[in-house]
Enzyme design. Structure first.
Site, PDB file in Angstrom:
ATOM      1  N   GLY A  29      68.204  74.858  10.945  1.00 24.00           N
ATOM      2  CA  GLY A  29      69.251  75.063   9.962  1.00 24.00           C
ATOM      3  C   GLY A  29      70.346  74.038  10.115  1.00 24.00           C
ATOM      4  N   VAL A  82      74.843  73.534  10.042  1.00 27.67           N
ATOM      5  CA  VAL A  82      76.129  74.220  10.164  1.00 27.67           C
ATOM      6  C   VAL A  82      77.158  73.432   9.362  1.00 27.67           C
ATOM      7  CG1 VAL A  82      77.916  75.058  11.726  1.00 27.67           C
ATOM      8  CG2 VAL A  82      75.515  75.094  12.445  1.00 27.67           C
ATOM      9  N   ARG A 112      73.348  69.376  12.152  1.00 23.42           N
ATOM     10  CA  ARG A 112      72.051  69.702  11.566  1.00 23.42           C
ATOM     11  C   ARG A 112      71.027  69.826  12.689  1.00 23.42           C
ATOM     12  NH1 ARG A 112      70.617  68.969   6.513  1.00 23.42           N
ATOM     13  NH2 ARG A 112      72.383  67.581   6.161  1.00 23.42           N
ATOM     14  N   GLY A 113      70.214  70.865  12.653  1.00 24.75           N
ATOM     15  CA  GLY A 113      69.172  71.058  13.647  1.00 24.75           C
ATOM     16  C   GLY A 113      67.822  71.261  12.999  1.00 24.75           C
ATOM     17  N   GLY A 114      66.835  71.595  13.804  1.00 25.14           N
ATOM     18  CA  GLY A 114      65.493  71.763  13.277  1.00 25.14           C
ATOM     19  C   GLY A 114      65.320  72.999  12.421  1.00 25.14           C
ATOM     20  N   ASP A 141      68.141  78.250  26.245  1.00 27.76           N
ATOM     21  CA  ASP A 141      68.479  76.880  25.864  1.00 27.76           C
ATOM     22  C   ASP A 141      69.888  76.514  26.337  1.00 27.76           C
ATOM     23  OD1 ASP A 141      67.799  74.415  24.830  1.00 27.76           O
ATOM     24  OD2 ASP A 141      68.336  74.911  22.767  1.00 27.76           O
ATOM     25  N   LYS A 172      76.344  78.825   9.248  1.00 26.37           N
ATOM     26  CA  LYS A 172      75.009  78.322   9.541  1.00 26.37           C
ATOM     27  C   LYS A 172      74.054  78.819   8.467  1.00 26.37           C
ATOM     28  CE  LYS A 172      71.611  77.813  13.261  1.00 26.37           C
ATOM     29  NZ  LYS A 172      71.367  78.015  14.710  1.00 26.37           N
TER      30      LYS A 172
END
Length: 457
Positions: free
Chosen positions: A31, A33, A27-29, A143, A48
């Site tokens: 979305g 996966v 989990r990211g900012g 990134d 995603k």
């Protein structure tokens, strides 16, 4: 982290087009996966999906779909493959990717601490190729970091896979803004200075990040540490990167190509990622294997060391207080001048720390000269650059041993391991019992620890 998907993720749905979403991977900012199964074929995939609470942001969907388009149009064996792009019933976008098995480079470093140069080059070369393909299409990844590099098992196209183009920059197309919503503009320990400042950037920002990644693989940490704090941000912008050979038993022959990749001025860096990797491989071919510290543990010599640390108020640093930054930049040179005049040589130096050691075993007159220089340097800095500034200076002196190879090269451990002999951060000049042996200098006890004494505070 939750391993199951729930209504907060999908609004009650457990499908993304033909993909059944089985379990949460990450989990990211922007979305999450999920591990998924393509129902018509039974093929496993990673899907995603954009977060539900971003759906109201008019820029969110174009930005999310742009990431999928970038990867889809970048057919490189070391870039994760996208199978298809679609929308959920509620209109949120998703894209399905190949499901990778193995571990992230982040996990590999957590297990190993640091990597040998051959393994480092085996990771950098495919990454350099992937970045060259992206750069040829006007795409800057922005990134590059260990968690965005995956070491896959049983993958025919290649073991090393570059992930997450979510904050990529299109040089020939402004595209939707990436500064809104919860999108991240990079990861501080691996960001080029121009990226930290929000200035215009080009593909050389990725060359810097690749250099920082190589530095972290070889030494165990990125050049300025792995914390994203206001203090680290200022150090990152104003300090010279340390030499890798000062941080770990890395052959000094590797210092030059790494430091060139980490040049603050983009013009001083390698023009392309493959050029940097080739230079590092050439340097590794000329390098000799660093000595094994355990093998040469018996080769020790007495020495005296002085550790110096500047600490500034984080809020003032975050505000970019020019007077404070100037004070910090001019303080350590004053201390360094006093210590070298007393007979010490610099071993390590950053924007806020330095370590100096004696080239020969210290006799009592030498130790006294060094201790007096420490007090003199402290007084000069407190009365000069740091006067009235929200910053502290701590100086600690100790007599112990340096570990050396048979050839005389200083190895990690001993006095170079400052945390093993220095107390917690202090304000003032502190000396250990060993440093004060046969000295009649005025002193006061250090609180709650009889091993240390204040000479000035």
């Amino acid at each position: 982290m939750r391993s199951k998907l729930d209504s907060a993720d999908l609004g009650g749905e457990l499908w993304a087009g033909p993909y059944r979403l089985d379990s949460l991977i990450a989990r990211g900012g922007f979305g999450f996966v999920a591990r998924a199964t393509h129902a018509p074929t039974g093929r496993a995939a990673a899907v995603k999906v954009m977060h539900a609470d971003l759906f109201a942001d008019p820029t969110a969907i174009p930005r999310f779909e742009r990431e999928a388009a970038i990867i889809f149009e970048l057919p490189h064996p070391n870039v994760v493959r996208v199978h298809e792009v679609g929308r959920l019933a509620d209109g949120r976008p998703y894209f399905a990717m190949e499901l990778l098995t193995g571990q992230s480079l982040d996990a590999r470093l957590a297990d190993a601490g640091r990597l040998a140069i051959d393994e480092v080059l085996g990771i950098l070369e495919p990454l350099g190729g992937a970045l060259a393909a992206a750069h040829a299409r006007g795409i800057v990844h922005r990134d590059i970091k260990p968690s965005n590099v995956f070491l896959a098992e049983g993958r025919a196209e290649g073991r090393v896979v570059l992930l997450d183009f979510g904050v990529a920059k299109l040089l020939d197309n402004a595209g939707p803004s990436l500064t809104a919503s919860r999108a991240t503009l990079g990861t501080l320990p691996f960001m080029a200075p121009e990226q930290v400042l929000g200035q215009p950037l080009d593909t050389r920002a990725d060359v810097y990040a690749l250099g920082a990644l190589a530095f972290a693989m070889l030494t165990g940490k990125p050049p300025f540490g792995d914390q994203a704090t206001a203090v680290v941000r200022q150090i990152h912008l104003h300090a010279r990167p340390p030499r890798p050979s000062e941080r770990a038993p890395v052959d000094p022959a590797l210092d030059e190509p790494l430091l060139r990749a980490l040049c603050r001025d983009p013009a001083g860096r390698y023009a392309t990622a493959p050029e940097f990797v080739r230079a590092l491989r050439t340097a590794s071919s000329a390098a000799t294997s660093p000595p094994n510290p355990k093998r040469h543990a018996a080769l020790i010599r007495p020495s005296m060391a002085v550790s110096v640390a500047l600490r500034a108020d984080p809020a003032a640093l975050a505000d970019g207080d020019e007077a404070l930054l100037t004070a910090l930049e001019t303080s350590l040179p004053l201390v360094s001048a006093e210590l070298t005049a007393a007979g010490l040589v610099l071993s390590k130096e950053t924007a806020t720390n330095l370590l100096a050691v004696s080239p020969t075993p210290p006799d009592p007159p030498f130790a006294r000269r060094v201790l007096e220089a420490c007090v003199r340097a402290y007084r000069r800095v407190l009365a000069g650059p740091l006067s009235g500034q929200p910053a502290d200076l701590g100086i600690v002196a100790h007599v112990g041993v340096l570990h050396t190879s048979e050839a005389g090269t200083i190895l990690p451990g001993g006095l170079l391991d400052v945390t093993s002999w220095s107390p917690a951060p202090v304000r003032g000049v502190v000396a250990t019992q060993q440093a004060l042996d046969r000295q009649d200098l005025p002193r006061s006890p250090f609180p709650n620890d009889p091993r240390f004494f204040f000479l000035e505070r």
